[in-house]
Motif scaffolding. Structure first.
Motif, PDB file in Angstrom:
ATOM      1  N   GLU A 281     -21.527  29.430  85.810  1.00  0.00           N
ATOM      2  CA  GLU A 281     -22.204  30.282  86.795  1.00  0.00           C
ATOM      3  C   GLU A 281     -23.686  29.928  86.902  1.00  0.00           C
ATOM      4  OE1 GLU A 281     -21.444  34.221  85.445  1.00  0.00           O
ATOM      5  OE2 GLU A 281     -19.313  34.180  86.008  1.00  0.00           O
ATOM      6  N   LYS A 282     -24.318  29.672  85.773  1.00  0.00           N
ATOM      7  CA  LYS A 282     -25.739  29.319  85.773  1.00  0.00           C
ATOM      8  C   LYS A 282     -25.964  27.957  86.428  1.00  0.00           C
ATOM      9  CE  LYS A 282     -26.925  32.046  81.677  1.00  0.00           C
ATOM     10  NZ  LYS A 282     -27.321  32.004  80.232  1.00  0.00           N
ATOM     11  N   ALA A 283     -25.065  27.017  86.178  1.00  0.00           N
ATOM     12  CA  ALA A 283     -25.180  25.696  86.800  1.00  0.00           C
ATOM     13  C   ALA A 283     -25.065  25.805  88.316  1.00  0.00           C
ATOM     14  CB  ALA A 283     -24.097  24.766  86.258  1.00  0.00           C
TER      15      ALA A 283
ATOM     16  N   GLY B 267     -18.369  32.199  77.274  1.00  0.00           N
ATOM     17  CA  GLY B 267     -19.603  31.420  77.231  1.00  0.00           C
ATOM     18  C   GLY B 267     -19.582  30.265  78.215  1.00  0.00           C
ATOM     19  N   THR B 268     -18.435  29.611  78.346  1.00  0.00           N
ATOM     20  CA  THR B 268     -18.301  28.506  79.294  1.00  0.00           C
ATOM     21  C   THR B 268     -18.375  29.011  80.723  1.00  0.00           C
ATOM     22  OG1 THR B 268     -16.974  27.233  77.722  1.00  0.00           O
ATOM     23  CG2 THR B 268     -16.822  26.611  80.041  1.00  0.00           C
TER      24      THR B 268
ATOM     25  N   LYS C  18     -19.535  23.807  77.865  1.00  0.00           N
ATOM     26  CA  LYS C  18     -20.758  24.614  77.838  1.00  0.00           C
ATOM     27  C   LYS C  18     -21.910  23.823  77.222  1.00  0.00           C
ATOM     28  CE  LYS C  18     -22.683  28.936  75.969  1.00  0.00           C
ATOM     29  NZ  LYS C  18     -23.880  28.304  75.370  1.00  0.00           N
ATOM     30  N   HIS C  19     -21.637  23.108  76.175  1.00  0.00           N
ATOM     31  CA  HIS C  19     -22.673  22.307  75.509  1.00  0.00           C
ATOM     32  C   HIS C  19     -23.263  21.279  76.474  1.00  0.00           C
ATOM     33  CE1 HIS C  19     -24.760  20.053  72.391  1.00  0.00           C
ATOM     34  NE2 HIS C  19     -24.156  18.951  72.828  1.00  0.00           N
ATOM     35  N   VAL C  20     -22.410  20.634  77.270  1.00  0.00           N
ATOM     36  CA  VAL C  20     -22.892  19.636  78.233  1.00  0.00           C
ATOM     37  C   VAL C  20     -23.766  20.289  79.299  1.00  0.00           C
ATOM     38  CG1 VAL C  20     -22.172  18.003  80.020  1.00  0.00           C
ATOM     39  CG2 VAL C  20     -20.947  18.091  77.850  1.00  0.00           C
ATOM     40  N   ILE C  21     -23.326  21.438  79.814  1.00  0.00           N
ATOM     41  CA  ILE C  21     -24.102  22.138  80.838  1.00  0.00           C
ATOM     42  C   ILE C  21     -25.454  22.569  80.275  1.00  0.00           C
ATOM     43  CG2 ILE C  21     -24.205  24.208  82.280  1.00  0.00           C
ATOM     44  CD1 ILE C  21     -21.142  24.017  82.534  1.00  0.00           C
TER      45      ILE C  21
ATOM     46  N   GLU D  44      -9.932  30.370  90.573  1.00  0.00           N
ATOM     47  CA  GLU D  44     -10.169  31.770  90.931  1.00  0.00           C
ATOM     48  C   GLU D  44     -10.785  32.552  89.771  1.00  0.00           C
ATOM     49  OE1 GLU D  44      -6.381  33.222  92.133  1.00  0.00           O
ATOM     50  OE2 GLU D  44      -6.348  32.062  94.009  1.00  0.00           O
ATOM     51  N   GLN D  45     -10.460  32.142  88.550  1.00  0.00           N
ATOM     52  CA  GLN D  45     -10.967  32.858  87.375  1.00  0.00           C
ATOM     53  C   GLN D  45     -12.482  32.744  87.233  1.00  0.00           C
ATOM     54  OE1 GLN D  45      -8.901  31.804  83.741  1.00  0.00           O
ATOM     55  NE2 GLN D  45      -6.995  31.429  84.850  1.00  0.00           N
ATOM     56  N   ILE D  46     -13.044  31.655  87.754  1.00  0.00           N
ATOM     57  CA  ILE D  46     -14.501  31.468  87.622  1.00  0.00           C
ATOM     58  C   ILE D  46     -15.194  31.466  88.984  1.00  0.00           C
ATOM     59  CG2 ILE D  46     -14.492  30.320  85.388  1.00  0.00           C
ATOM     60  CD1 ILE D  46     -14.421  27.670  86.723  1.00  0.00           C
TER      61      ILE D  46
END
Length: 265
Positions: free
Chosen positions: A29-31, A23-24, A255-258, A54-56
């Motif tokens: 990615e959306k940000a 989820g994070t 994730k909550h902050v984003i 690299e993971q994200i």
């Protein structure tokens, strides 16, 4: 409104088992798709932090060594670098030798130790970082150190921090990334200075920055950023200066902050 998101790693982006939730990852990615530059601001070395990046799929400069080094992920270009002053490094080394303390050196993006022990074993497990045993540890300590780190009992380190602050005066920046890690850096080697530099580098105002962290080494960047966020699992002292307190690292606090401040869900 926000153009730069600087995220601490341990106990912030990473869960207690050192993972990033799906989820994070999706929120990050959306940000990025929305035009926000997402970066790390960590006490970890560049090699350690880059493995997580690299993971994200990050491809931007990341802030490492508590703010002493900002380096591009794509080409390795160094944008910002600060080293512990030689005179201060000598004092720190002599202090540790006199008390038989475990000291780690960070030179040329490598971790050096005097000998292998349980402290090294635990540190390497956490950071997924190779280490090197220096044949002449004293001579290596005379090289420009990106960071110097003592690992010991938290209460003892708190006492040492007071003593060394008196000895070193304003020569260095002293901080703790974890209770049992006492770290020494250039006085401009802090996350606040680094985040300010990076914001200017990408062309955004400091009030367009969100900084998220959990420990006292995050204080400077939370104070510098337009929005300083403390994790739900953060130190109470950090929560007291934060503009917002999110949920914990095990409850997708990042994730909550984003979602709230960037995606505005």
């Amino acid at each position: 409104m926000y153009k730069l998101l600087a995220i601490d790693l341990d106990d912030t982006l990473l869960t207690d088992d050192l993972h990033i939730t799906e989820g994070t990852k999706e929120a990050i990615e959306k940000a990025i798709l929305q035009g926000v530059t997402v970066t790390f601001a960590t006490g970890r070395s560049f090699p350690s932090a880059s493995k997580i990046a690299e993971q994200i799929g990050l491809n931007v400069p990341i802030i490492t060594y508590q703010g002493s080094l900002i380096k591009n992920l794509l080409d390795g270009e160094v944008l910002y670098e600060r080293s512990v002053p030689a005179a201060a490094a000598d004092l720190i080394y002599d202090y540790c030798e006199a008390r038989n303390l475990h000291l780690q050196l960070y030179f040329d993006d490598k971790l050096y130790v005097k000998e292998y022990n349980e402290k090294v074993k635990d540190y390497v497990r956490l950071t997924n970082l190779p280490y090197f045993i220096a044949d002449n540890f004293r001579e290596l300590a005379k090289q420009p150190q990106t960071k110097m780190l003592i690992i010991d009992d938290p209460a003892l380190l708190d006492q040492m921090a007071v003593e060394l602050q008196v000895i070193l005066q304003d020569q260095v920046h002293i901080t703790k990334s974890k209770a049992h890690y006492l770290e020494f850096l250039h006085k401009e080697g802090n996350k606040g200075s680094a985040v300010t530099f990076l914001a200017n580098h990408i062309g955004c105002e400091i009030d367009q920055v969100i900084a998220i962290g959990d420990s006292w080494n995050d204080r400077e960047m939370l104070e510098a950023a337009g929005l300083g966020v403390a994790m739900g699992n953060a130190l109470d002292e950090l929560k007291a200066i934060a503009g917002y307190v999110t949920s914990s690292n095990n409850e997708e606090g990042v994730k909550h902050v984003i979602d709230k401040f960037i995606l505005q869900k």
